[in-house]
Design a protein around this motif. Sequence first.
Motif, short mmCIF file in Angstrom:
data_model
loop_
_atom_site.label_atom_id
_atom_site.label_comp_id
_atom_site.label_asym_id
_atom_site.label_seq_id
_atom_site.Cartn_x
_atom_site.Cartn_y
_atom_site.Cartn_z
N VAL A 358 0.84 -1.20 0.00
CA VAL A 358 0.00 0.00 0.00
C VAL A 358 0.88 1.25 0.00
O VAL A 358 0.62 2.22 -0.73
N TYR A 359 1.92 1.23 0.82
CA TYR A 359 2.85 2.37 0.87
C TYR A 359 3.49 2.60 -0.50
O TYR A 359 3.56 3.74 -0.98
N SER A 360 3.93 1.52 -1.11
CA SER A 360 4.59 1.63 -2.41
C SER A 360 3.66 2.25 -3.46
O SER A 360 4.06 3.12 -4.23
N GLU A 361 2.40 1.80 -3.46
CA GLU A 361 1.42 2.33 -4.41
C GLU A 361 1.14 3.81 -4.15
O GLU A 361 1.11 4.63 -5.07
N LEU A 362 0.92 4.13 -2.88
CA LEU A 362 0.60 5.53 -2.53
C LEU A 362 1.79 6.45 -2.81
O LEU A 362 1.61 7.58 -3.27
N LYS A 363 2.98 5.97 -2.54
CA LYS A 363 4.16 6.79 -2.81
C LYS A 363 4.29 7.08 -4.29
O LYS A 363 4.61 8.21 -4.70
N ASP A 364 4.02 6.08 -5.11
CA ASP A 364 4.11 6.26 -6.55
C ASP A 364 3.08 7.29 -7.04
O ASP A 364 3.32 8.00 -8.02
#
Length: 403
Positions: A358-364
């Motif tokens: 989730v973090y990776s997606e939101l960061k992107d």
Amino acid sequence: EKIQSFVNGEMPEDKFKHFRLTRGIYGQRQIGVQMFRIKLPAGRVSPKQFVRIAEIADEYGSANLHVTTRQDIQLHYVKVTDAPVIWAKLGDVDVNSREACGNTVRNITASATAGVDKNEVFDVSSYAYEAYRFLLRNPICQDMGRKIKLAYSSSEEDTAFTFLHDFGFIPRIVDGERGFKVVIGGGLGAQAILAQTAFEFLHEDQMMPFLEAGLRVFDRYGERTRRNKARMKYLIKDIGAEKFLELVEEERKTLKTKSFKVDRNAIVSGEAPAQVEAPQVVIDNEQDYQDWLKTNVFEQKQEGFFGVYLKITNGDVKTPEAYRIAAMVEKYASDDMRCTMNQGMLIKFVRPEYLPYVYSELKDMGFARPGFDSIADVTTCPGTDTCNLGVTNSMTLAKILED
């Protein structure tokens, strides 16, 4: 028919203005286009609804969803002639814009964490939603002297800021019975006034009769000539809270509804998604990830699940990101997303093993900057970008301040 009458020059602007405002259409700074405000009680929006709003923004707006401090979503650069088809498309997914603007009861807000807050007395989501249903299109609040704002907080921490509202409700339980501490007459603006306590405890079955009577009193006694003095806070300042409550008690005697039992299950505040395996990701900066966990993630009252805040600069979500958020939530979170009062979003029931993905997606997407609801999370109105009343370029200023 009324829109066409206005376009043809048969209906004057001042008369048409009342018609469009009560249906969520607000004049924009740019000639020939409007701001379209979508009403989301308690800020609640599902992935399906979020996708539909994004589709509308793509087809009829500026491909941007603007989250507001009243937990609405606004679309900009909409032609007024497109409003009927937009209303129909929203209606297909149980969303509307009725009374999102104008001298009516505006969107009813609530703590975004309602239902998952460890400190909550009980979930206020259904109470906010039932009040919305009761008041929508209700003749008592269609043409008041000025707008009315309601808020429901989850706990005594008052995360919905009831003290800044015309009517505010904070949940309490007394002798095993549910009810609310009720505050009245708060507001910001040029003269900020804190709400006063009307009841330390009002039984839940009396919430709606009190609201109806209170709105009737405001409608009858509130200022109608001087717009800048027409809010409920000025009426209470003029006659006093005690007199206002006396008038409310008299009005309650005339109501058909002496008691109103709220359906406590009108809203089920999210359910855990089916357990699936999330894609494996590599965290390229562990410190950033830990900062995000510390400031943008919290443990829910439901053991083993987390709430994740999206820190959204200026409250703006472009449509490609809206589709990505909806797809991620459908698979890895509850479908009960919430818009927050600081122009962010909350997704719930995220399992701990999903957090890196989730973090990776939101960061992107640009929504994982740490510091949600901190001094580095600046709230802004659209300002001179689109608003007729704007006098500052607040959107750009907010970005500079956040940096």
